[in-house]
Design a protein around this motif. Structure first.
Motif, PDB file in Angstrom:
ATOM      1  N   GLU A 100      -1.287  -7.998 -12.034  1.00 18.56           N
ATOM      2  CA  GLU A 100      -2.391  -7.053 -12.223  1.00 18.56           C
ATOM      3  C   GLU A 100      -2.278  -5.876 -11.244  1.00 18.56           C
ATOM      4  O   GLU A 100      -2.560  -4.735 -11.612  1.00 18.56           O
ATOM      5  N   ASP A 101      -1.838  -6.128 -10.016  1.00 18.40           N
ATOM      6  CA  ASP A 101      -1.654  -5.046  -9.044  1.00 18.40           C
ATOM      7  C   ASP A 101      -0.503  -4.138  -9.465  1.00 18.40           C
ATOM      8  O   ASP A 101      -0.598  -2.913  -9.377  1.00 18.40           O
ATOM      9  N   ARG A 102       0.597  -4.741  -9.911  1.00 20.13           N
ATOM     10  CA  ARG A 102       1.751  -3.965 -10.374  1.00 20.13           C
ATOM     11  C   ARG A 102       1.346  -3.088 -11.557  1.00 20.13           C
ATOM     12  O   ARG A 102       1.707  -1.915 -11.626  1.00 20.13           O
ATOM     13  N   ARG A 108      -1.626   4.062 -12.693  1.00 25.29           N
ATOM     14  CA  ARG A 108      -2.146   5.174 -11.890  1.00 25.29           C
ATOM     15  C   ARG A 108      -1.070   6.190 -11.526  1.00 25.29           C
ATOM     16  O   ARG A 108      -1.277   7.388 -11.642  1.00 25.29           O
ATOM     17  N   TYR A 109       0.093   5.730 -11.066  1.00 24.72           N
ATOM     18  CA  TYR A 109       1.072   6.662 -10.507  1.00 24.72           C
ATOM     19  C   TYR A 109       2.239   6.985 -11.423  1.00 24.72           C
ATOM     20  O   TYR A 109       2.815   8.062 -11.302  1.00 24.72           O
ATOM     21  N   ALA A 128     -14.356   0.925  -5.495  1.00 23.49           N
ATOM     22  CA  ALA A 128     -13.630  -0.352  -5.513  1.00 23.49           C
ATOM     23  C   ALA A 128     -12.194  -0.149  -5.984  1.00 23.49           C
ATOM     24  O   ALA A 128     -11.257  -0.742  -5.432  1.00 23.49           O
ATOM     25  N   LEU A 129     -12.003   0.716  -6.974  1.00 18.23           N
ATOM     26  CA  LEU A 129     -10.656   0.993  -7.464  1.00 18.23           C
ATOM     27  C   LEU A 129      -9.821   1.674  -6.389  1.00 18.23           C
ATOM     28  O   LEU A 129      -8.675   1.296  -6.148  1.00 18.23           O
ATOM     29  N   ARG A 130     -10.409   2.649  -5.722  1.00 18.39           N
ATOM     30  CA  ARG A 130      -9.691   3.362  -4.658  1.00 18.39           C
ATOM     31  C   ARG A 130      -9.306   2.407  -3.532  1.00 18.39           C
ATOM     32  O   ARG A 130      -8.179   2.442  -3.027  1.00 18.39           O
ATOM     33  N   ARG A 131     -10.223   1.532  -3.153  1.00 17.57           N
ATOM     34  CA  ARG A 131      -9.951   0.566  -2.094  1.00 17.57           C
ATOM     35  C   ARG A 131      -8.815  -0.384  -2.511  1.00 17.57           C
ATOM     36  O   ARG A 131      -7.930  -0.682  -1.720  1.00 17.57           O
ATOM     37  N   ASN A 134      -5.461   1.579  -2.553  1.00 16.96           N
ATOM     38  CA  ASN A 134      -5.014   1.828  -1.180  1.00 16.96           C
ATOM     39  C   ASN A 134      -4.473   0.562  -0.531  1.00 16.96           C
ATOM     40  O   ASN A 134      -3.502   0.613   0.227  1.00 16.96           O
ATOM     41  N   GLY A 135      -5.084  -0.574  -0.816  1.00 19.61           N
ATOM     42  CA  GLY A 135      -4.589  -1.842  -0.285  1.00 19.61           C
ATOM     43  C   GLY A 135      -3.204  -2.174  -0.822  1.00 19.61           C
ATOM     44  O   GLY A 135      -2.324  -2.639  -0.076  1.00 19.61           O
ATOM     45  N   ILE A 136      -2.997  -1.944  -2.098  1.00 17.42           N
ATOM     46  CA  ILE A 136      -1.686  -2.208  -2.704  1.00 17.42           C
ATOM     47  C   ILE A 136      -0.638  -1.276  -2.109  1.00 17.42           C
ATOM     48  O   ILE A 136       0.476  -1.706  -1.767  1.00 17.42           O
ATOM     49  N   LEU A 137      -0.980   0.004  -1.973  1.00 17.63           N
ATOM     50  CA  LEU A 137      -0.045   0.971  -1.399  1.00 17.63           C
ATOM     51  C   LEU A 137       0.294   0.625   0.045  1.00 17.63           C
ATOM     52  O   LEU A 137       1.442   0.771   0.480  1.00 17.63           O
ATOM     53  N   LYS A 138      -0.687   0.162   0.806  1.00 18.13           N
ATOM     54  CA  LYS A 138      -0.438  -0.241   2.195  1.00 18.13           C
ATOM     55  C   LYS A 138       0.534  -1.421   2.234  1.00 18.13           C
ATOM     56  O   LYS A 138       1.458  -1.448   3.048  1.00 18.13           O
TER      57      LYS A 138
END
Length: 145
Positions: A100-102, A108-109, A128-131, A134-138
């Protein structure tokens, strides 16, 4: 909201390809997604085209996974330049993410799906989506460092 169908077709195909890892199956699922949209009058004039297309494509990809004859064939899409080692490392780290994160990062990108559409697809607020993104990108940044 005017939507270029050809552009959306390419994005839906790319989404299906990254989910299925098989060109032929991705083409079939993409075709089926648009055939269902053309056959449906429900979503045509409600500015929910993107949400509808991604929802149908997601369900069809899940159906493909359940098909006992499904075999992923990793035939990579051509890369768009850049450092090939970074591209390989990034793909490896993306594969380690939960599906789901992938999928969220892909939408998005890579497919540049608007945040509003993603919020509706995932049932999340913009915050919530932005958070979550950002967590996945981190996580990806830390893994690549």
């Amino acid at each position: 909201m005017a939507v270029d169908i050809e552009e959306q077709y390419e994005k839906i195909y790319r989404y299906c390809y990254y989910r299925l890892r098989n060109r032929e199956r991705a083409e079939d699922v993409t075709q089926e997604t648009f055939l269902r949209w053309f056959a449906s009058d429900t979503y045509r004039d409600k500015n929910k085209l993107l949400q509808y297309l991604y929802t149908v494509a997601s369900h069809l990809c899940a159906d493909e996974y359940r098909n006992p004859s499904y075999q992923p064939i990793p035939d990579d899409l051509p890369s768009e330049g850049g450092d090939p080692l970074l591209s390989i490392a990034l793909r490896g780290e993306l594969d380690k993410l939960p599906p789901e994160d992938r999928e969220l990062i892909l939408l998005r990108y890579i497919n540049e799906v608007p945040v509003g559409v993603l919020c509706k697809l995932y049932g999340l607020s913009r915050f919530a989506l932005r958070r979550r993104v950002n967590g996945i990108l981190k996580t990806l940044r830390n893994a690549l460092d």
